[in-house]
Design a protein around this motif. Structure first.
Motif, PDB file in Angstrom:
ATOM      1  N   GLN A  34      41.245  -1.486  62.301  1.00  0.00           N
ATOM      2  CA  GLN A  34      42.051  -1.712  63.603  1.00  0.00           C
ATOM      3  C   GLN A  34      42.496  -0.707  64.379  1.00  0.00           C
ATOM      4  O   GLN A  34      42.783  -0.509  65.441  1.00  0.00           O
ATOM      5  N   ARG A  35      43.233   0.425  63.193  1.00  0.00           N
ATOM      6  CA  ARG A  35      43.923   1.628  64.015  1.00  0.00           C
ATOM      7  C   ARG A  35      43.058   2.350  64.978  1.00  0.00           C
ATOM      8  O   ARG A  35      43.240   2.846  65.969  1.00  0.00           O
ATOM      9  N   PHE A  36      41.658   2.542  64.407  1.00  0.00           N
ATOM     10  CA  PHE A  36      40.888   3.433  65.345  1.00  0.00           C
ATOM     11  C   PHE A  36      39.701   2.505  66.014  1.00  0.00           C
ATOM     12  O   PHE A  36      38.937   2.806  66.848  1.00  0.00           O
ATOM     13  N   GLN A  37      40.240   1.114  66.094  1.00  0.00           N
ATOM     14  CA  GLN A  37      39.153   0.028  66.900  1.00  0.00           C
ATOM     15  C   GLN A  37      37.779   0.196  66.673  1.00  0.00           C
ATOM     16  O   GLN A  37      37.003   0.162  67.510  1.00  0.00           O
ATOM     17  N   GLY A  38      37.552   0.170  65.413  1.00  0.00           N
ATOM     18  CA  GLY A  38      36.292   0.386  64.893  1.00  0.00           C
ATOM     19  C   GLY A  38      36.024   1.536  63.924  1.00  0.00           C
ATOM     20  O   GLY A  38      37.055   2.008  63.546  1.00  0.00           O
ATOM     21  N   PRO A  39      34.660   1.482  63.179  1.00  0.00           N
ATOM     22  CA  PRO A  39      34.411   2.330  62.330  1.00  0.00           C
ATOM     23  C   PRO A  39      34.991   4.005  62.952  1.00  0.00           C
ATOM     24  O   PRO A  39      34.506   4.224  63.824  1.00  0.00           O
ATOM     25  N   TYR A  40      35.704   4.793  62.200  1.00  0.00           N
ATOM     26  CA  TYR A  40      36.157   6.051  62.666  1.00  0.00           C
ATOM     27  C   TYR A  40      34.858   6.885  62.681  1.00  0.00           C
ATOM     28  O   TYR A  40      34.752   7.696  63.539  1.00  0.00           O
TER      29      TYR A  40
END
Length: 166
Positions: free
Chosen positions: A68-74
């Protein structure tokens, strides 16, 4: 090798990977420090086998928060693979019977084989295709001129960044 030993060895390797990733993020933004600080602690407990099912569940929750924080896999594929391993390990630890635990772990094995087979096949069939072009274009540490020459990269000045040359 027993199922228990295979699960434990996978947990140790996953914990080591998460410890390294988490340590790298502790110098980041405040909200990243909080998430990755908790991940560091839970990974340490997982490494030493303390309350393993609960640590896996906590790490899974943090994994979803990171998504959620990075809006997808970092990190793209590595984060997807880490979440796959984490989900399957969590399921294997929480499922009630050994047969279902084996199914969860077998699913993980099947997915890993498929993912790495397809990735390898793409690289064999098209070794100078998109993955190589993306590396040349978006590499954080550009290769030297001699490395590019050895690899046979024919670039035009400026097409792959300011370091590109003949």
């Amino acid at each position: 090798m027993s199922l228990e030993m295979a699960l434990r060895m996978t947990e140790i390797l996953l914990a080591l990977a998460f410890l390294q990733q988490s340590a790298e993020h502790l110098a980041g933004f405040r909200n990243e420090q909080v998430i990755y600080g908790h991940r560091l602690v839970l990974s340490g407990f997982l490494l030493f086998g303390i309350a393993t099912p609960w640590m896996l569940l906590g790490l899974l929750g943090l994994g979803l928060m990171i998504l959620q924080r990075f809006q997808g896999p970092y990190n793209g594929g590595s984060d997807k693979m880490s979440l796959l391993v984490l989900c399957c390990l969590t399921a294997a630890r929480w499922l009630p019977s050994e047969q279902w635990q084996e199914y969860a772990f077998a699913y993980l094995a099947g997915q890993l084989v498929i993912c790495y087979f397809i990735s390898g096949q793409v690289k064999i069939v098209n070794p100078s295709g998109v993955p190589a072009a993306r590396f040349r274009t978006f590499s954080a540490s550009p290769p030297t001129r001699s490395a590019r020459t050895c690899a046979g990269w024919r670039t035009v000045r400026g097409c792959c960044g300011p370091w590109a040359g003949p």
